[in-house]
Design a protein around this motif. Structure first.
Motif, PDB file in Angstrom:
ATOM      1  N   PHE A   9       5.865  -3.719  -6.425  1.00 42.64           N
ATOM      2  CA  PHE A   9       6.369  -2.821  -7.675  1.00 42.64           C
ATOM      3  C   PHE A   9       5.390  -1.761  -7.684  1.00 42.64           C
ATOM      4  N   ASN A  10       5.696  -0.358  -7.469  1.00 37.09           N
ATOM      5  CA  ASN A  10       4.569   0.721  -7.527  1.00 37.09           C
ATOM      6  C   ASN A  10       5.339   2.025  -8.185  1.00 37.09           C
ATOM      7  N   LYS A  11       4.510   3.193  -8.197  1.00 37.54           N
ATOM      8  CA  LYS A  11       4.602   4.157  -8.941  1.00 37.54           C
ATOM      9  C   LYS A  11       6.001   4.933  -8.382  1.00 37.54           C
ATOM     10  N   LYS A  12       6.208   4.750  -7.169  1.00 36.64           N
ATOM     11  CA  LYS A  12       7.320   5.229  -6.503  1.00 36.64           C
ATOM     12  C   LYS A  12       8.859   4.876  -7.334  1.00 36.64           C
ATOM     13  N   ALA A  33      -3.194  -2.299  -5.543  1.00 33.15           N
ATOM     14  CA  ALA A  33      -2.106  -1.747  -5.030  1.00 33.15           C
ATOM     15  C   ALA A  33      -2.078  -0.243  -5.712  1.00 33.15           C
ATOM     16  N   GLU A  34      -2.260  -0.352  -7.000  1.00 37.14           N
ATOM     17  CA  GLU A  34      -2.195   0.810  -7.979  1.00 37.14           C
ATOM     18  C   GLU A  34      -2.975   2.118  -7.081  1.00 37.14           C
ATOM     19  N   TYR A  35      -4.356   1.596  -6.795  1.00 31.63           N
ATOM     20  CA  TYR A  35      -5.308   2.655  -6.312  1.00 31.63           C
ATOM     21  C   TYR A  35      -4.966   2.966  -4.910  1.00 31.63           C
ATOM     22  N   GLU A  36      -4.472   1.953  -4.101  1.00 33.90           N
ATOM     23  CA  GLU A  36      -3.965   2.076  -2.593  1.00 33.90           C
ATOM     24  C   GLU A  36      -2.922   3.136  -2.878  1.00 33.90           C
ATOM     25  N   ASN A  37      -1.819   3.137  -3.866  1.00 32.87           N
ATOM     26  CA  ASN A  37      -0.929   4.072  -3.866  1.00 32.87           C
ATOM     27  C   ASN A  37      -1.216   5.370  -4.539  1.00 32.87           C
ATOM     28  N   LEU A  38      -2.294   5.405  -5.400  1.00 40.03           N
ATOM     29  CA  LEU A  38      -2.768   6.627  -6.229  1.00 40.03           C
ATOM     30  C   LEU A  38      -3.296   7.524  -4.746  1.00 40.03           C
ATOM     31  N   PHE A  39      -4.156   6.915  -4.208  1.00 43.15           N
ATOM     32  CA  PHE A  39      -5.014   7.724  -3.045  1.00 43.15           C
ATOM     33  C   PHE A  39      -4.174   7.806  -1.829  1.00 43.15           C
ATOM     34  N   GLU A  40      -3.064   7.060  -1.796  1.00 46.41           N
ATOM     35  CA  GLU A  40      -2.214   7.204  -0.507  1.00 46.41           C
ATOM     36  C   GLU A  40      -3.238   6.909   0.712  1.00 46.41           C
ATOM     37  N   SER A  41      -3.980   5.947   0.401  1.00 48.56           N
ATOM     38  CA  SER A  41      -4.958   5.301   1.428  1.00 48.56           C
ATOM     39  C   SER A  41      -5.164   3.951   1.487  1.00 48.56           C
ATOM     40  N   PRO A  42      -4.869   3.243   2.660  1.00 54.43           N
ATOM     41  CA  PRO A  42      -5.027   1.606   2.544  1.00 54.43           C
ATOM     42  C   PRO A  42      -6.287   1.369   2.204  1.00 54.43           C
ATOM     43  N   ILE A  43      -6.112   0.314   1.372  1.00 51.68           N
ATOM     44  CA  ILE A  43      -7.598  -0.481   1.096  1.00 51.68           C
ATOM     45  C   ILE A  43      -7.736  -1.780   1.808  1.00 51.68           C
ATOM     46  N   ARG A  44      -8.967  -1.757   2.470  1.00 51.73           N
ATOM     47  CA  ARG A  44      -9.050  -3.117   3.282  1.00 51.73           C
ATOM     48  C   ARG A  44      -9.565  -4.165   2.398  1.00 51.73           C
ATOM     49  N   ILE A  45      -9.311  -5.239   2.643  1.00 57.52           N
ATOM     50  CA  ILE A  45      -9.616  -6.329   1.667  1.00 57.52           C
ATOM     51  C   ILE A  45     -10.548  -7.339   2.369  1.00 57.52           C
ATOM     52  N   PHE A  70     -11.433 -13.656   5.978  1.00 53.92           N
ATOM     53  CA  PHE A  70     -10.063 -12.882   6.426  1.00 53.92           C
ATOM     54  C   PHE A  70     -10.403 -11.544   5.877  1.00 53.92           C
ATOM     55  N   VAL A  71      -9.859 -10.636   6.860  1.00 53.68           N
ATOM     56  CA  VAL A  71      -9.698  -9.271   6.313  1.00 53.68           C
ATOM     57  C   VAL A  71      -8.402  -8.637   6.601  1.00 53.68           C
ATOM     58  N   SER A  72      -7.762  -7.902   5.464  1.00 52.18           N
ATOM     59  CA  SER A  72      -6.567  -7.482   5.408  1.00 52.18           C
ATOM     60  C   SER A  72      -6.616  -5.893   5.529  1.00 52.18           C
ATOM     61  N   GLU A  73      -6.049  -5.273   6.167  1.00 48.52           N
ATOM     62  CA  GLU A  73      -6.154  -3.663   6.283  1.00 48.52           C
ATOM     63  C   GLU A  73      -5.449  -2.847   5.371  1.00 48.52           C
ATOM     64  N   SER A  74      -4.612  -3.849   4.483  1.00 54.11           N
ATOM     65  CA  SER A  74      -3.915  -2.919   3.403  1.00 54.11           C
ATOM     66  C   SER A  74      -3.466  -4.001   2.351  1.00 54.11           C
ATOM     67  N   ILE A  75      -3.189  -3.652   1.006  1.00 52.35           N
ATOM     68  CA  ILE A  75      -2.784  -4.458  -0.034  1.00 52.35           C
ATOM     69  C   ILE A  75      -1.188  -4.999   0.365  1.00 52.35           C
ATOM     70  N   GLU A  76      -0.689  -4.151   1.328  1.00 49.80           N
ATOM     71  CA  GLU A  76       0.711  -4.588   1.693  1.00 49.80           C
ATOM     72  C   GLU A  76       0.855  -6.168   2.131  1.00 49.80           C
ATOM     73  N   ASN A  77      -0.407  -6.496   2.867  1.00 51.19           N
ATOM     74  CA  ASN A  77      -0.387  -7.881   3.424  1.00 51.19           C
ATOM     75  C   ASN A  77      -0.360  -8.923   2.311  1.00 51.19           C
TER      76      ASN A  77
END
Ligand code: THU
Length: 165
Positions: A159-162, A124-136, A146-153
């Motif tokens: 909790f994040n830097k916002k 989540a930290e790196y997804e938020n840092l680069f503002e780009s979804p990380i596929r998992i 299983f493939v997730s299109e973002s850590i959001e799933n």
């Protein structure tokens, strides 16, 4: 005084691939590297060998695996070994996809391995840092993937830097 209590429902979803061969070529290549990284995991205490491979936005692939320690909490999961290596060596490059695979000395794992809570927070930290979804991409030794299109799933209501502004 009456309080109205409402319910917040958060839903999550993954794409489920029936097998390795069903993945798109780029994902197959990455997962193959994660499976290779499983082989050099240092996991003499759990015998649970995990490998992770990361495709960066610049096309580079880095890998990692779990590193255990006689003082158990000093060890680290494959995902974080790979992610920290990536951001240490390519600090301005975002992560496109992380693939994770596993092998155990005790059983054949035919269900996808799912990153632990601490690794989800780091993804989540790196997804938020680069503002780009990380596929998992999550895989067992065999079986469905299983493939997730973002850590959001995997980490809804994170909790994040916002929250620190
Ligand atoms: N482990 C990982 O490397 N990644 C995961 O997603 C789950 C757990 C490691 C930590 C420890 O070395 C072993 O697997 C057993 O928990």
């Amino acid at each position: 005084m009456k309080h109205k209590i409402t319910k917040l429902t958060i839903s999550t979803s993954f794409d489920v691939y029936p097998s390795f061969d069903a993945l798109q070529a780029e994902d197959r290549e990455l997962l193959a590297k994660a499976k290779k990284a499983v082989k050099s995991a240092y996991a003499p205490y759990s015998n649970f060998h995990v490998g992770a491979a990361i495709l960066l936005q610049n096309g580079k692939i880095v890998t990692g695996n779990n590193q255990e320690n006689a003082a158990y909490p000093s060890g680290l999961c494959a995902e974080r070994v790979a992610l920290f290596y990536a951001n240490a060596n390519y600090p301005n490059v975002g992560v496109k996809t992380i693939a994770v695979s596993v092998a155990s000395a005790h059983q054949i794992i035919n269900e996808p391995v799912s990153p632990c809570g601490a690794c989800r927070q780091v993804i989540a930290e790196y997804e938020n840092l680069f503002e780009s979804p990380i596929r998992i991409i999550m895989s067992g030794e065999t079986g469905k993937i299983f493939v997730s299109e973002s850590i959001e799933n995997l980490l809804p209501f994170m909790f994040n830097k916002k929250h620190l502004k």
